[in-house]
Design a protein around this motif. Sequence first.
Motif: not given
Length: 430
Positions: A147-151
């Motif tokens: 999962v790629k984090a947007s944070d």
Amino acid sequence: MIEIKVPELAESISEGTIAEWLVSVGEQVNKGDYIVELETDKVNVQVSAENDGVIHELLKEPGDTVEVGEVIATINENAGEEASGGGEQQIQERSQSESKREKEEKSEEITTTKTAFKEEQNETNRPIASPAARKLARELGVDLTQVKASDPLGRVRSEDVKGHANQSRADKADKPQSIDKKTSSEQKSKKSDVKTDKPVERVKMSRRRQTIAKRLVEVQHTAAMLTTYNEVDMTAINDIRKRRKEKFLEQNDVKLGYMSFFTKAVVGALKKFPRLNAEIQGDEILLKRFYDIGIAVGAEEGLVVPVVRNADQLSFAEIERNIKSLSKKVQSKKLTIEDLQGGTFTITNGGIFGSLMSSPILNAPQVGILGMHKIQWRPIAIDDERMENRPMMYIALSYDHRIVDGSEAVSFLVRIKELLEDPESLLLEG
């Protein structure tokens, strides 16, 4: 900052689930205001604020599991003072000071988090994610490492997991399924016994429903449970209720129901057969010399069994008032854990739903439960020559055969029948 922690819930309950936040970040709260509702194995508990202030941060999301003593939110107790006055210059100075401190804390947090993130990635390859994101990932079968984090801090959140899951589904829809994927899909479909071309709804079980399911299965696995049956002629009780109901209501401000008769009859029978008022602890039998009778009540979230304390010392009116009060608490969701603890024997009435016959399941660690059923008019043989239509009720006693013999259980149920068919005796025996 004031920390809001999960309070002590009960002796046997160490965790709960965030059911609903009753406040939002930035909201002013006063001491005693409810801020969150926790769902436990038995009842929902509302946690109140212990200080005045403004909600600064909610650290958990609905659906998260939390333990006793865990911090779930913070309150800024000085926010109200800052907003109320003290001079523009003072406010500005505080604002600048806090802004500077926040920037420093933020910078330190970013550095610490990134360092921790790198160390954790290097050592365990385990991504940093919020509890809600980890829970959602488990439910959706998502690998958090993908999962790629947007944070900007690199922390995976719930929306990242949802986005990844949606994208994965879209990618799969665009590609033809391989034989292995088809086989896996067929196995999954077979496992759930749900055809994908039919409308279905998947509803997550509440914590209480999960607990009910678990305990009912445990009882059937651990207790030698048997059920014996009998029937009661309700003519005499109906006659008393018909003659006394108006005066009883006028004097006691509560209706004369069937449950007070059955509670009194159960107490009378328990005094004669004390093993039904016991529980097993290891290799010992704990005989209870008090009579706290549980009354099963159906609720939206599942069956609950609030307890009428010291039923042997209560009058008919006091029993009816207790049951009425507990029923109101159930419907308004105000039942406390104390209302549910310590019962010695349980009565359940399936008759209010139209049940004619059933085998109730034990309410562990109790060893006996009485089932009431629908009153139905049936032709009864009075003697060799006469038949009469009588209001009859089937009753059932489920018991733990490990300490209660069959003859004892049958005799116990017969004693209840005798007391109910001769209600005046309840004043002496009950």
